[in-house]
Design an enzyme around this catalytic site. Sequence first.
Site, PDB file in Angstrom:
ATOM      1  N   THR A  83     -62.847 -19.552 -48.350  1.00 36.16           N
ATOM      2  CA  THR A  83     -61.810 -19.277 -47.344  1.00 36.16           C
ATOM      3  C   THR A  83     -60.458 -19.370 -48.065  1.00 36.16           C
ATOM      4  OG1 THR A  83     -61.457 -21.596 -46.803  1.00 36.16           O
ATOM      5  CG2 THR A  83     -63.223 -20.443 -45.593  1.00 36.16           C
ATOM      6  N   THR A 131     -64.427 -38.072 -41.828  1.00 38.56           N
ATOM      7  CA  THR A 131     -63.031 -38.502 -41.921  1.00 38.56           C
ATOM      8  C   THR A 131     -62.745 -39.649 -40.953  1.00 38.56           C
ATOM      9  OG1 THR A 131     -60.805 -37.789 -41.286  1.00 38.56           O
ATOM     10  CG2 THR A 131     -62.596 -36.534 -40.364  1.00 38.56           C
ATOM     11  N   ASP A 132     -61.748 -40.453 -41.297  1.00 36.85           N
ATOM     12  CA  ASP A 132     -61.342 -41.525 -40.378  1.00 36.85           C
ATOM     13  C   ASP A 132     -60.728 -40.966 -39.092  1.00 36.85           C
ATOM     14  OD1 ASP A 132     -58.939 -40.593 -41.417  1.00 36.85           O
ATOM     15  OD2 ASP A 132     -58.189 -42.559 -42.055  1.00 36.85           O
ATOM     16  N   GLU A 133     -60.381 -39.656 -39.115  1.00 42.81           N
ATOM     17  CA  GLU A 133     -59.730 -39.080 -37.935  1.00 42.81           C
ATOM     18  C   GLU A 133     -60.660 -39.031 -36.731  1.00 42.81           C
ATOM     19  OE1 GLU A 133     -57.114 -35.758 -38.675  1.00 42.81           O
ATOM     20  OE2 GLU A 133     -56.864 -36.333 -40.766  1.00 42.81           O
ATOM     21  N   TYR A 143     -59.608 -30.329 -34.922  1.00 41.16           N
ATOM     22  CA  TYR A 143     -60.212 -30.672 -36.213  1.00 41.16           C
ATOM     23  C   TYR A 143     -61.036 -31.954 -36.106  1.00 41.16           C
ATOM     24  CZ  TYR A 143     -60.581 -32.947 -40.778  1.00 41.16           C
ATOM     25  OH  TYR A 143     -61.060 -33.617 -41.874  1.00 41.16           O
ATOM     26  N   ALA A 166     -62.092 -33.569 -33.533  1.00 42.88           N
ATOM     27  CA  ALA A 166     -63.191 -33.488 -32.554  1.00 42.88           C
ATOM     28  C   ALA A 166     -64.384 -32.741 -33.148  1.00 42.88           C
ATOM     29  CB  ALA A 166     -62.710 -32.790 -31.287  1.00 42.88           C
ATOM     30  N   LYS A 210     -65.156 -32.649 -36.335  1.00 40.94           N
ATOM     31  CA  LYS A 210     -65.782 -33.543 -37.328  1.00 40.94           C
ATOM     32  C   LYS A 210     -66.589 -34.643 -36.618  1.00 40.94           C
ATOM     33  CE  LYS A 210     -65.328 -33.538 -41.259  1.00 40.94           C
ATOM     34  NZ  LYS A 210     -66.067 -32.829 -42.348  1.00 40.94           N
ATOM     35  N   PRO A 219     -40.036 -30.532 -44.495  1.00 38.42           N
ATOM     36  CA  PRO A 219     -40.174 -30.613 -43.037  1.00 38.42           C
ATOM     37  C   PRO A 219     -40.984 -31.830 -42.581  1.00 38.42           C
ATOM     38  CG  PRO A 219     -41.705 -28.985 -43.905  1.00 38.42           C
ATOM     39  CD  PRO A 219     -40.976 -29.544 -45.081  1.00 38.42           C
ATOM     40  N   ARG A 246     -50.289 -43.097 -42.625  1.00 42.92           N
ATOM     41  CA  ARG A 246     -51.563 -42.651 -43.169  1.00 42.92           C
ATOM     42  C   ARG A 246     -51.958 -43.629 -44.273  1.00 42.92           C
ATOM     43  NH1 ARG A 246     -51.212 -40.339 -39.100  1.00 42.92           N
ATOM     44  NH2 ARG A 246     -51.515 -38.124 -38.630  1.00 42.92           N
ATOM     45  N   ARG A 292     -45.853 -32.516 -34.416  1.00 45.72           N
ATOM     46  CA  ARG A 292     -47.171 -31.892 -34.217  1.00 45.72           C
ATOM     47  C   ARG A 292     -47.678 -32.293 -32.826  1.00 45.72           C
ATOM     48  NH1 ARG A 292     -51.509 -33.987 -38.504  1.00 45.72           N
ATOM     49  NH2 ARG A 292     -50.832 -32.216 -39.738  1.00 45.72           N
TER      50      ARG A 292
HETATM   51  P1  NAD Z   1     -60.405 -28.110 -48.225  1.00 44.25           P
HETATM   52  O1  NAD Z   1     -59.905 -27.370 -47.027  1.00 44.25           O
HETATM   53  O2  NAD Z   1     -59.553 -28.243 -49.431  1.00 44.25           O
HETATM   54  O3  NAD Z   1     -61.787 -27.453 -48.713  1.00 44.25           O
HETATM   55  C1  NAD Z   1     -62.764 -27.010 -47.820  1.00 44.25           C
HETATM   56  C2  NAD Z   1     -63.710 -26.084 -48.595  1.00 44.25           C
HETATM   57  O4  NAD Z   1     -64.749 -25.657 -47.691  1.00 44.25           O
HETATM   58  C3  NAD Z   1     -63.036 -24.810 -49.117  1.00 44.25           C
HETATM   59  O5  NAD Z   1     -63.421 -24.566 -50.452  1.00 44.25           O
HETATM   60  C4  NAD Z   1     -63.554 -23.717 -48.189  1.00 44.25           C
HETATM   61  O6  NAD Z   1     -63.629 -22.433 -48.815  1.00 44.25           O
HETATM   62  C5  NAD Z   1     -64.936 -24.258 -47.845  1.00 44.25           C
HETATM   63  N1  NAD Z   1     -65.432 -23.719 -46.559  1.00 44.25           N
HETATM   64  C6  NAD Z   1     -64.760 -23.628 -45.388  1.00 44.25           C
HETATM   65  N2  NAD Z   1     -65.555 -23.069 -44.465  1.00 44.25           N
HETATM   66  C7  NAD Z   1     -66.758 -22.831 -45.063  1.00 44.25           C
HETATM   67  C8  NAD Z   1     -67.981 -22.296 -44.605  1.00 44.25           C
HETATM   68  N3  NAD Z   1     -68.124 -21.880 -43.344  1.00 44.25           N
HETATM   69  N4  NAD Z   1     -69.012 -22.205 -45.473  1.00 44.25           N
HETATM   70  C9  NAD Z   1     -68.863 -22.610 -46.764  1.00 44.25           C
HETATM   71  N5  NAD Z   1     -67.725 -23.122 -47.248  1.00 44.25           N
HETATM   72  C10 NAD Z   1     -66.680 -23.238 -46.401  1.00 44.25           C
HETATM   73  O7  NAD Z   1     -60.854 -29.519 -47.657  1.00 44.25           O
HETATM   74  P2  NAD Z   1     -60.866 -30.947 -48.379  1.00 44.25           P
HETATM   75  O8  NAD Z   1     -59.579 -31.617 -48.159  1.00 44.25           O
HETATM   76  O9  NAD Z   1     -61.405 -30.800 -49.739  1.00 44.25           O
HETATM   77  O10 NAD Z   1     -61.943 -31.696 -47.470  1.00 44.25           O
HETATM   78  C11 NAD Z   1     -63.327 -31.662 -47.803  1.00 44.25           C
HETATM   79  C12 NAD Z   1     -64.097 -32.465 -46.767  1.00 44.25           C
HETATM   80  O11 NAD Z   1     -63.615 -33.810 -46.749  1.00 44.25           O
HETATM   81  C13 NAD Z   1     -63.920 -31.925 -45.349  1.00 44.25           C
HETATM   82  O12 NAD Z   1     -65.159 -32.020 -44.692  1.00 44.25           O
HETATM   83  C14 NAD Z   1     -62.922 -32.881 -44.709  1.00 44.25           C
HETATM   84  O13 NAD Z   1     -63.142 -32.995 -43.324  1.00 44.25           O
HETATM   85  C15 NAD Z   1     -63.236 -34.179 -45.431  1.00 44.25           C
HETATM   86  N6  NAD Z   1     -62.113 -35.137 -45.581  1.00 44.25           N
HETATM   87  C16 NAD Z   1     -60.926 -34.721 -46.093  1.00 44.25           C
HETATM   88  C17 NAD Z   1     -59.894 -35.660 -46.272  1.00 44.25           C
HETATM   89  C18 NAD Z   1     -58.566 -35.268 -46.891  1.00 44.25           C
HETATM   90  O14 NAD Z   1     -57.650 -36.088 -46.931  1.00 44.25           O
HETATM   91  N7  NAD Z   1     -58.397 -34.054 -47.396  1.00 44.25           N
HETATM   92  C19 NAD Z   1     -60.084 -37.003 -45.904  1.00 44.25           C
HETATM   93  C20 NAD Z   1     -61.333 -37.377 -45.373  1.00 44.25           C
HETATM   94  C21 NAD Z   1     -62.334 -36.438 -45.219  1.00 44.25           C
HETATM   95  P1  TYD Z   2     -51.662 -33.878 -43.371  1.00 44.53           P
HETATM   96  O1  TYD Z   2     -51.524 -33.880 -44.859  1.00 44.53           O
HETATM   97  O2  TYD Z   2     -51.707 -32.576 -42.651  1.00 44.53           O
HETATM   98  O3  TYD Z   2     -52.942 -34.770 -43.067  1.00 44.53           O
HETATM   99  P2  TYD Z   2     -53.490 -35.354 -41.626  1.00 44.53           P
HETATM  100  O4  TYD Z   2     -52.742 -34.760 -40.519  1.00 44.53           O
HETATM  101  O5  TYD Z   2     -54.909 -34.899 -41.637  1.00 44.53           O
HETATM  102  O6  TYD Z   2     -53.320 -36.831 -41.721  1.00 44.53           O
HETATM  103  O7  TYD Z   2     -50.454 -34.716 -42.771  1.00 44.53           O
HETATM  104  C1  TYD Z   2     -50.218 -36.059 -43.151  1.00 44.53           C
HETATM  105  C2  TYD Z   2     -49.073 -36.577 -42.292  1.00 44.53           C
HETATM  106  O8  TYD Z   2     -47.875 -35.857 -42.649  1.00 44.53           O
HETATM  107  C3  TYD Z   2     -49.258 -36.340 -40.789  1.00 44.53           C
HETATM  108  O9  TYD Z   2     -48.717 -37.463 -40.095  1.00 44.53           O
HETATM  109  C4  TYD Z   2     -48.430 -35.103 -40.500  1.00 44.53           C
HETATM  110  C5  TYD Z   2     -47.293 -35.203 -41.523  1.00 44.53           C
HETATM  111  N1  TYD Z   2     -46.728 -33.923 -41.986  1.00 44.53           N
HETATM  112  C6  TYD Z   2     -45.347 -33.686 -41.926  1.00 44.53           C
HETATM  113  O10 TYD Z   2     -44.570 -34.537 -41.462  1.00 44.53           O
HETATM  114  N2  TYD Z   2     -44.875 -32.495 -42.373  1.00 44.53           N
HETATM  115  C7  TYD Z   2     -45.674 -31.521 -42.876  1.00 44.53           C
HETATM  116  O11 TYD Z   2     -45.165 -30.426 -43.244  1.00 44.53           O
HETATM  117  C8  TYD Z   2     -47.091 -31.780 -42.966  1.00 44.53           C
HETATM  118  C9  TYD Z   2     -48.024 -30.752 -43.528  1.00 44.53           C
HETATM  119  C10 TYD Z   2     -47.571 -32.998 -42.515  1.00 44.53           C
END
Ligand code: NAD
Ligand code: TYD
Length: 345
Positions: free
Chosen positions: A36, A125-127, A153, A155, A157, A208, A217, A276
């Site tokens: 994606t 995720t903790d969310e 998102y 919900a 997960k 922003p 966080r 947001r």
């Molecule tokens: P990301 O958005 O960077 O990567 C998601 C990957 O999934 C991408 O490579 C995308 O191409 C692939 N993808 C999306 N839809 C797909 C589908 N239908 N089939 C196959 N591949 C698909 O996300 P991330 O930050 O690397 O997060 C990875 C996982 O960890 C997610 O499940 C997320 O919920 C979880 N997570 C993320 C965080 C964080 O802080 N980023 C924290 C806790 C948990």
């Molecule tokens: P984000 O990285 O989107 O992670 P999550 O919402 O999953 O925790 O955002 C982290 C925090 O930063 C969240 O409280 C929203 C805030 N935020 C901003 O204030 N400005 C921005 O442009 C973005 C992307 C996030």
Amino acid sequence: MKRIITGGAGFIGSNFIYYMLNLHPEDEFICLDKLTYAGNLENLTEALEHKNLKFVKGDIADRKFIYDLFEAEKPDQVINFAAESHVDRSVLYPDEFLNTNIMGTGVLLDACRKYGNIRFHQVSTDEVYGDLPLDRPDLFFTEKTPLHASSPYSASKASADLITQAYHRTYNLPVTISRCSNNYGAYQFPEKLIPLMIWNAEHDKQLPVYGEGKNVRDWLYVEDHCHAIDLILEKGKIGEVYNIGGHNEKTNMEVVTMILEKTGKSTDLIKHVTDRPGHDRRYAIDPTKIHDELGWEPETPFAKGIVYTIDWYLSHNEWMEHIMNGSYDKYYETMYKDREHKFAR
Ligand code: NAD
Ligand code: TYD
């Protein structure tokens, strides 16, 4: 051991592939990713030189494709990172989140049942726990905290977690779930707070900050997350949930100010913009269980990890520019144009 890593071309998935190739070079890995907007094969350039990593492009929600893949590959383990992962996008386009995060996880679980009761790990995720009040620093999410998601998102997960647990209880599928706090590090798509702010600061663009920027966080360096998942795969108890977090709570303003300080830019770049919708106030993980049962603890302090991360982004201009040359500008315009006015204090 043959492992399928879904979503391995994204942020955490690609870091996990490097981590695992290094630690388990004898294992076979299949990265399955739909590529994606968030999936980027450039994240895996060096990893793909390894003879034990294969890349397959596909959608986890495509049942026929997934069954054919499992039939052909006969994996021992599936680690599901694939997801739509950005809260702001889920506010605008929830349907893709329901399809990938819920239906896609369901298809993978069915494939694990059908092709030999395959070990499945759901990266959550903790969310899923919702949020905590800002004035109760004594409260933390434990594995027993009820699920109480806020955004499409989270919900989606939470739904995937419940389905994963149901497949264990109903069909005895060997599953585990990890719920991690916010990650930061290399290869994170610059729609998320830290890479977005690093890029904007470096290019003297406004930063922003949603609302007053007091939301909290609990930041964890991505390799610490990878280590935790590897431990769960090795030693985790089947059917269990493990919270992952390093007691590293920061307000958004603290993070943004730190980035400005480290990049040598002025706080005048900060712009408070419209908040947001449904913005979660505070996330904070209690990692006692994974610490006591599996011996996990975070190794990278934030002060070190954030410097490494800033350096990584500043020295990977080409990686950033390829993203910026794609649909990123259009995304930025859609997401931020209605946030132009200053937040009313
Ligand atoms: P990301 O958005 O960077 O990567 C998601 C990957 O999934 C991408 O490579 C995308 O191409 C692939 N993808 C999306 N839809 C797909 C589908 N239908 N089939 C196959 N591949 C698909 O996300 P991330 O930050 O690397 O997060 C990875 C996982 O960890 C997610 O499940 C997320 O919920 C979880 N997570 C993320 C965080 C964080 O802080 N980023 C924290 C806790 C948990
Ligand atoms: P984000 O990285 O989107 O992670 P999550 O919402 O999953 O925790 O955002 C982290 C925090 O930063 C969240 O409280 C929203 C805030 N935020 C901003 O204030 N400005 C921005 O442009 C973005 C992307 C996030």
